[in-house]
Every structure is written in structure tokens, then in C-alpha cells.
Design an enzyme around this catalytic site. Structure first.
Site, mmCIF file in Angstrom:
data_model
loop_
_atom_site.group_PDB
_atom_site.id
_atom_site.type_symbol
_atom_site.label_atom_id
_atom_site.label_comp_id
_atom_site.label_asym_id
_atom_site.label_seq_id
_atom_site.Cartn_x
_atom_site.Cartn_y
_atom_site.Cartn_z
ATOM 1 N N TYR A 50 -9.875 8.303 -46.737
ATOM 2 C CA TYR A 50 -10.859 7.312 -46.279
ATOM 3 C C TYR A 50 -10.884 6.115 -47.236
ATOM 4 O O TYR A 50 -11.484 5.087 -46.930
ATOM 5 C CB TYR A 50 -12.283 7.887 -46.201
ATOM 6 C CG TYR A 50 -12.490 9.047 -45.247
ATOM 7 C CD1 TYR A 50 -11.499 9.447 -44.361
ATOM 8 C CD2 TYR A 50 -13.699 9.736 -45.236
ATOM 9 C CE1 TYR A 50 -11.708 10.520 -43.497
ATOM 10 C CE2 TYR A 50 -13.913 10.793 -44.371
ATOM 11 C CZ TYR A 50 -12.918 11.192 -43.514
ATOM 12 O OH TYR A 50 -13.130 12.250 -42.677
ATOM 13 N N HIS A 108 -7.377 18.562 -45.671
ATOM 14 C CA HIS A 108 -7.674 17.601 -44.600
ATOM 15 C C HIS A 108 -6.966 17.945 -43.292
ATOM 16 O O HIS A 108 -7.571 17.921 -42.226
ATOM 17 C CB HIS A 108 -7.306 16.182 -45.061
ATOM 18 C CG HIS A 108 -8.065 15.109 -44.350
ATOM 19 N ND1 HIS A 108 -8.326 13.882 -44.905
ATOM 20 C CD2 HIS A 108 -8.622 15.065 -43.124
ATOM 21 C CE1 HIS A 108 -9.019 13.144 -44.047
ATOM 22 N NE2 HIS A 108 -9.200 13.839 -42.954
#
Ligand code: A2P
Length: 276
Positions: A50, A108
Site C-alpha cells: 500500500y 498478502h
């Protein structure tokens, strides 16, 4: 206000609503996240990919809420799979966040063609044993992949964060999680990228309860024990998204919402979709 929680098999206790932080960057991101924390959010969900771990770190330092009341979750990216790579990635995350320990550390994406998530998991087990990580979990894992982790290490994740909303309810995977004390977390809980928030059935239920469509969708999550992490940069919407514990969807409402099932809206099947 304190948000109802759920507890995983390893004792990890998470609030049913957390803050997704994707897209919240820089000084504007800090301002948005600080307003969320002031409204009562305690779980901040970030990731290396991110690009905003520093921003979350600023929020931790500038917030009036004590560090040990905040729950910081971040994620090791696909390009850092492997034992040594994960250890190095963790140190980088810790440095960017400016924290001693990370509360929740997640894989992730499984990236099955790379086939290194078991090595990654071994590193995460060591980080937890060393007290550097509070709890370890995964994102986007199938039941088979979680079983593989368990077979290889006897350690199951505390959390599996997956695409989940009324268009893709993941009932089978959730039942598996429940049977093993794994918390289900929903990414894209509002079904962004679809017309869910314009769906007339959801709108009808919202007007019957005198709430917004997003509140209906978030209530649908929490009423089933799913931890939703809606992202909003807007303080008013952040507050609205937390305000889902004062009404209840009826059995008829839940049955009606169950008819919306249509499958993934992101096309991100973890057996084939990979992210580095
Ligand atoms: P904004 O940040 O302007 O509030 P997801 O969590 O599925 O990624 O969805 C996040 C998106 O949904 C963001 O674009 C966010 O916009 C929007 N959003 C979040 N909460 C609400 C709300 N209560 N009403 C309308 N839109 C919302």
C-alpha cells in the site's frame, strides 16, 4: 465507544470493524487515519504494497491513543516470500512503521506458482516466538492452502483476510475458519467495483431500518462474525461505518441478502491470481 470483538485460536482479539488504509497516504492520509482513531477505530490495516506504512507510523506517534491500544496489521508482499526474505521484509516494515513489534503480520498473497509460502510461514512463526509479532495470519488463502500450512508446521493462521461482501459470501471457507478458530476478515467489504451500494434490495432494507446502504452491508458482515475493514478517508463516513451495532438485520433480511450471491467481483482467485 468500544467495538465488539472476536477472538482467534491464539488469543488474538480483533474489533469487528477496522480501518482499511489502502489509498490513505501522506499528510492527508495521516489526517484521515487520525480522525478514524478519534472516532474509535483501533485496527489499522496496512501492507508493504500500500506504500503507506510510514503514514501509519506517523498516526501511531501522533494519535492520543496509546500504542498498546492500537492494533497494527501489515503484510509481507509476494516478492518477499522465503524465510530470509520475510525476515528482512519484516525489519523494513518495522522500520517504516517505527514500532518495536507488529501486532498482526499477514502473508498478502499465497502466490502458489512461486511455492514459497511455507518458508514464509516458518519465518513468521519464528517472529511470533521471538515476541516481535503478536499474531500471524494470511490473506487470500484457500482452505487447501491453510491445511498445507497446518500440515507443514502445526501452526494455523489466526486470520484469513479475503474478498468478501454480499455478492461473494465465502460461506464454505468461513465454516472452515469457524471450525479452527481462524478469524475471517473481509477486504473490499463494501463490494467496491460493483453496483452493490446501488442495489435496490439493499436500499429497501436500509430504508426499512432507517440506516444507509453501507450500514446494511457492514451489519451483514458483523452479524455473521466477519471482521470488516472498510476504507474511508471521510470522517463522517468513518463514523457511519462504525455505527452498525445499534440495529439488527432480521432473518428475512439475511435471506434476501443471500440471494445476491454472484461470485468474485475482482477476478482475484488465489489459485491463479498472484501479486508481487
Ligand atoms: P471515501 O474514502 O471517499 O469515503 P473498500 O473498503 O471496499 O475498498 O471501499 C472503499 C470505498 O468506499 C472508498 O472509495 C470510500 O470512499 C467508499 N466508502 C467508504 N465508506 C462509505 C460510506 N459510508 N458511504 C459511501 N461510500 C463509502
Amino acid at each position: 465507544m468500544s467495538i465488539p470483538t472476536r477472538t482467534a485460536h491464539d488469543g488474538l482479539e480483533l474489533p469487528l470493524i477496522g480501518l482499511g488504509t489502502y489509498g490513505l497516504n501522506g499528510e492527508d492520509g495521516v489526517t484521515s487515519m487520525l480522525s478514524a482513531v478519534e472516532s474509535g477505530y483501533r485496527l489499522l490495516d496496512t501492507a508493504v504494497n500500500y506504500g503507506n506504512e510510514e503514514t501509519v507510523g506517523d498516526v501511531i506517534r501522533r494519535s492520543s491513543v496509546a500504542r498498546d491500544e492500537l492494533i497494527v496489521a501489515t503484510k509481507v508482499p509476494g516478492r518477499h516470500h522465503g524465510f530470509d526474505e520475510t525476515m528482512a521484509s519484516f525489519e523494513e516494515s518495522r522500520r517504516r512503521l517505527g514500532v518495536e513489534h507488529i501486532d498482526v503480520y499477514l502473508i498478502h498473497w499465497p502466490n502458489p506458482s512461486v511455492n514459497r509460502y511455507i518458508d514464509t510461514w516458518h519465518a513468521m512463526i519464528e517472529l511470533a516466538a521471538d515476541g516481535l509479532v503478536g499474531s500471524i495470519g494470511v490473506c487470500n488463502f484457500t482452505q487447501e492452502m491453510i491445511e498445507r500450512l497446518g500440515d507443514a508446521t502445526s501452526v494455523l493462521p489466526s486470520v484469513n483476510q479475503v474478498e468478501l461482501h454480499p455478492y461473494f459470501s465465502q460461506a464454505e471457507l468461513r465454516a472452515f475458519h469457524e471450525a479452527h478458530g481462524i478469524l475471517t476478515q473481509a477486504w473490499s467489504p463494501l463490494g467496491r467495483k460493483s453496483d452493490l451500494l446501488e442495489n435496490p434490495l439493499v436500499a429497501d432494507i436500509a430504508s426499512a431500518h432507517g440506516v444507509s446502504v453501507t450500514q446494511v452491508v457492514l451489519r451483514w458482515h458483523v452479524q455473521q462474525g466477519i471482521i470488516a475493514i472498510p476504507k474511508s478517508a471521510n470522517p463522517e463516513r468513518q463514523r457511519q461505518n462504525l455505527d452498525v451495532f445499534g440495529f439488527e438485520l432480521s432473518d428475512d433480511d439475511m435471506s434476501a441478502l443471500a440471494t445476491l450471491e454472484r461470485g468474485r467481483i475482482w477476478g482475484a482467485d488465489p489459485n491463479t491470481h498472484e501479486e508481487m
